[in-house]
Design a protein around this motif. Structure first.
Motif, PDB file in Angstrom:
ATOM      1  N   LEU A  99       1.197   7.957  -8.892  1.00 40.44           N
ATOM      2  CA  LEU A  99       2.558   8.349  -9.137  1.00 40.44           C
ATOM      3  C   LEU A  99       3.402   7.523  -8.277  1.00 40.44           C
ATOM      4  O   LEU A  99       5.045   7.467  -8.868  1.00 40.44           O
ATOM      5  N   ALA A 100       3.655   7.676  -7.053  1.00 42.84           N
ATOM      6  CA  ALA A 100       4.304   6.776  -5.676  1.00 42.84           C
ATOM      7  C   ALA A 100       4.803   5.256  -6.490  1.00 42.84           C
ATOM      8  O   ALA A 100       5.339   4.102  -6.659  1.00 42.84           O
ATOM      9  N   ALA A 101       3.040   4.546  -6.842  1.00 42.09           N
ATOM     10  CA  ALA A 101       3.366   3.245  -7.559  1.00 42.09           C
ATOM     11  C   ALA A 101       4.323   3.165  -8.864  1.00 42.09           C
ATOM     12  O   ALA A 101       4.294   2.484  -9.449  1.00 42.09           O
ATOM     13  N   LEU A 107       5.303   0.998   2.389  1.00 41.39           N
ATOM     14  CA  LEU A 107       5.905   1.997   1.680  1.00 41.39           C
ATOM     15  C   LEU A 107       6.107   3.594   1.228  1.00 41.39           C
ATOM     16  O   LEU A 107       4.209   3.623   0.687  1.00 41.39           O
ATOM     17  N   SER A 108       6.862   4.601   1.563  1.00 40.30           N
ATOM     18  CA  SER A 108       6.631   5.537   1.474  1.00 40.30           C
ATOM     19  C   SER A 108       7.684   6.032   0.021  1.00 40.30           C
ATOM     20  O   SER A 108       8.280   5.333   0.059  1.00 40.30           O
ATOM     21  N   ILE A 109       7.382   6.680  -0.888  1.00 39.58           N
ATOM     22  CA  ILE A 109       8.828   7.298  -1.507  1.00 39.58           C
ATOM     23  C   ILE A 109       8.349   9.245  -1.073  1.00 39.58           C
ATOM     24  O   ILE A 109       9.615   9.609  -2.121  1.00 39.58           O
ATOM     25  N   GLY A 110       8.682   9.034   0.511  1.00 37.16           N
ATOM     26  CA  GLY A 110       9.036   9.965   0.429  1.00 37.16           C
ATOM     27  C   GLY A 110       8.992  10.718   1.447  1.00 37.16           C
ATOM     28  O   GLY A 110       7.016  10.895   1.674  1.00 37.16           O
ATOM     29  N   ASP A 111       8.767  11.741   2.290  1.00 36.64           N
ATOM     30  CA  ASP A 111       8.381  13.069   3.656  1.00 36.64           C
ATOM     31  C   ASP A 111       7.686  14.111   2.893  1.00 36.64           C
ATOM     32  O   ASP A 111       7.961  14.393   3.078  1.00 36.64           O
ATOM     33  N   TYR A 112       6.631  13.762   2.422  1.00 38.17           N
ATOM     34  CA  TYR A 112       5.741  14.517   1.464  1.00 38.17           C
ATOM     35  C   TYR A 112       4.459  14.344   1.119  1.00 38.17           C
ATOM     36  O   TYR A 112       4.110  13.383   1.447  1.00 38.17           O
ATOM     37  N   VAL A 113       3.214  14.608   1.253  1.00 37.05           N
ATOM     38  CA  VAL A 113       1.985  13.894   0.409  1.00 37.05           C
ATOM     39  C   VAL A 113       1.472  14.328  -0.748  1.00 37.05           C
ATOM     40  O   VAL A 113       1.353  15.492  -0.742  1.00 37.05           O
ATOM     41  N   LEU A 114       1.944  13.320  -1.346  1.00 38.01           N
ATOM     42  CA  LEU A 114       0.647  12.724  -2.541  1.00 38.01           C
ATOM     43  C   LEU A 114      -0.836  13.653  -2.307  1.00 38.01           C
ATOM     44  O   LEU A 114      -1.466  13.271  -1.615  1.00 38.01           O
ATOM     45  N   THR A 115      -1.328  13.507  -3.858  1.00 31.99           N
ATOM     46  CA  THR A 115      -2.698  14.037  -3.348  1.00 31.99           C
ATOM     47  C   THR A 115      -3.587  12.478  -3.588  1.00 31.99           C
ATOM     48  O   THR A 115      -4.446  12.224  -3.641  1.00 31.99           O
ATOM     49  N   PHE A 158       0.652  -1.357   0.339  1.00 34.27           N
ATOM     50  CA  PHE A 158      -0.074   0.082   0.081  1.00 34.27           C
ATOM     51  C   PHE A 158       1.215   1.480   0.064  1.00 34.27           C
ATOM     52  O   PHE A 158       1.860   1.329   1.232  1.00 34.27           O
ATOM     53  N   LEU A 159       0.770   2.251  -1.119  1.00 37.94           N
ATOM     54  CA  LEU A 159       1.345   3.306  -0.757  1.00 37.94           C
ATOM     55  C   LEU A 159       1.409   4.914  -0.007  1.00 37.94           C
ATOM     56  O   LEU A 159       0.197   4.604  -0.334  1.00 37.94           O
ATOM     57  N   SER A 160       1.849   4.771   0.756  1.00 37.40           N
ATOM     58  CA  SER A 160       1.551   5.591   1.625  1.00 37.40           C
ATOM     59  C   SER A 160       2.597   6.485   2.501  1.00 37.40           C
ATOM     60  O   SER A 160       3.206   6.306   2.504  1.00 37.40           O
ATOM     61  N   PRO A 161       2.405   7.658   2.479  1.00 36.54           N
ATOM     62  CA  PRO A 161       3.204   8.338   3.077  1.00 36.54           C
ATOM     63  C   PRO A 161       3.830   8.309   4.586  1.00 36.54           C
ATOM     64  O   PRO A 161       4.839   8.138   5.287  1.00 36.54           O
ATOM     65  N   GLN A 162       2.913   7.096   5.295  1.00 37.18           N
ATOM     66  CA  GLN A 162       2.939   6.263   6.511  1.00 37.18           C
ATOM     67  C   GLN A 162       4.061   5.225   6.486  1.00 37.18           C
ATOM     68  O   GLN A 162       4.369   4.702   7.124  1.00 37.18           O
TER      69      GLN A 162
END
Ligand code: ADE
Length: 243
Positions: free
Chosen positions: A159-161, A147-155, A102-106
């Motif tokens: 894009l993370a996937a 998994l997170s691709i960085g310490d920011y929040v995407l809408t 699951f793609l998530s900033p957490q």
């Protein structure tokens, strides 16, 4: 290797991967990308996928039952999914070759090491959230890791996937045939890559470092190692700190 992306905007994931090496690898069948429209698994006439959070609060959450049906359609062994009516017990029938992210900033940060690990699965199922988040029960039941691709929040997670598909694909030998070049990339061996040069030998009064023109491979190797260390020290000193 197969990637399946579950999303409300599958076309965004496809568009983000429709160029260069990944496009070529998809066309050649070296990797497979399937997308699933989560909304197709809503059962009401308005095709609702979200609802307001219990306990109050901002925004809307994606519903666990809709997400679970979308996930089960790809992650569960055929026959078992069709014959079972108890949604909460379906998780136990997932093949070991399927790994759900699951793609998530957490989530844990996506690193080169993590991308290499993920490349060992036969089938990665990537789930993209939207709105303010998803019902925790979907994560608890179906997700192997966040998994997170960085310490920011995407809408959203799309894009993370796409980033995960790209980064993981580079560790599939048939995608990047020159494994030597993958092993020399930044982060391999814990260091950033050394500076590189091509023609012309002098550009805007800046010459290519002498050592690279001399043809002494031992010297070149030593120079590259030294430069890798220097660049890492300057740009990412955190990578050199042992923990
Ligand atoms: N979804 C929203 N923000 C994200 C992030 N930083 N990484 C992965 N998925 C996300």
């Amino acid at each position: 290797m197969k990637f399946t992306v579950l999303s409300l905007f599958p076309e965004a994931v496809r568009a983000a991967l429709d160029f260069s090496l990944i496009k070529k690898s998809l066309t050649a069948g070296r990797i497979e990308l399937n997308t699933v429209q989560i909304r197709d698994f809503s059962t009401d006439k308005h095709k609702t996928v979200d609802d307001s959070p219990y306990g109050g609060g901002e925004g809307m959450l994606m519903r666990a039952d809709v997400l679970h049906r979308a996930w089960a359609s790809v992650a569960l062994e055929k026959g078992v999914a069709e014959s079972s009516t108890d949604e909460s017990s379906l998780g136990s029938t997932v093949s070991a070759a399927v790994h759900t992210v699951f793609l998530s900033p957490q989530g844990k940060p996506l690193t080169s090491e993590k991308a290499r690990q993920l490349a060992s699965f036969e089938h990665l199922v990537l789930v993209c959230g939207h709105y303010e988040g998803v019902d925790q029960r979907f994560i608890d039941l179906c997700v192997d890791e966040e998994l997170s691709i960085g310490d920011y929040v995407l809408t959203g997670g799309e894009l993370a996937a796409a980033v995960v598909v790209d980064a993981v694909s580079r560790f599939i030998p048939s995608v990047v045939q020159n494994l030597e070049s993958v092993n020399r990339d930044s982060f391999e061996g814990g260091l950033l890559k050394y500076p590189q040069y091509t023609r012309p030998p002098v550009f805007e009064s800046l010459p290519v470092p002498e050592v690279l023109l001399g043809g002494d491979h031992k010297k070149i190797e030593a120079w590259r190692k030294e430069q890798s260390l220097k660049v890492t020290q300057e740009k990412r000193p955190d990578l050199l700190k042992s923990d």
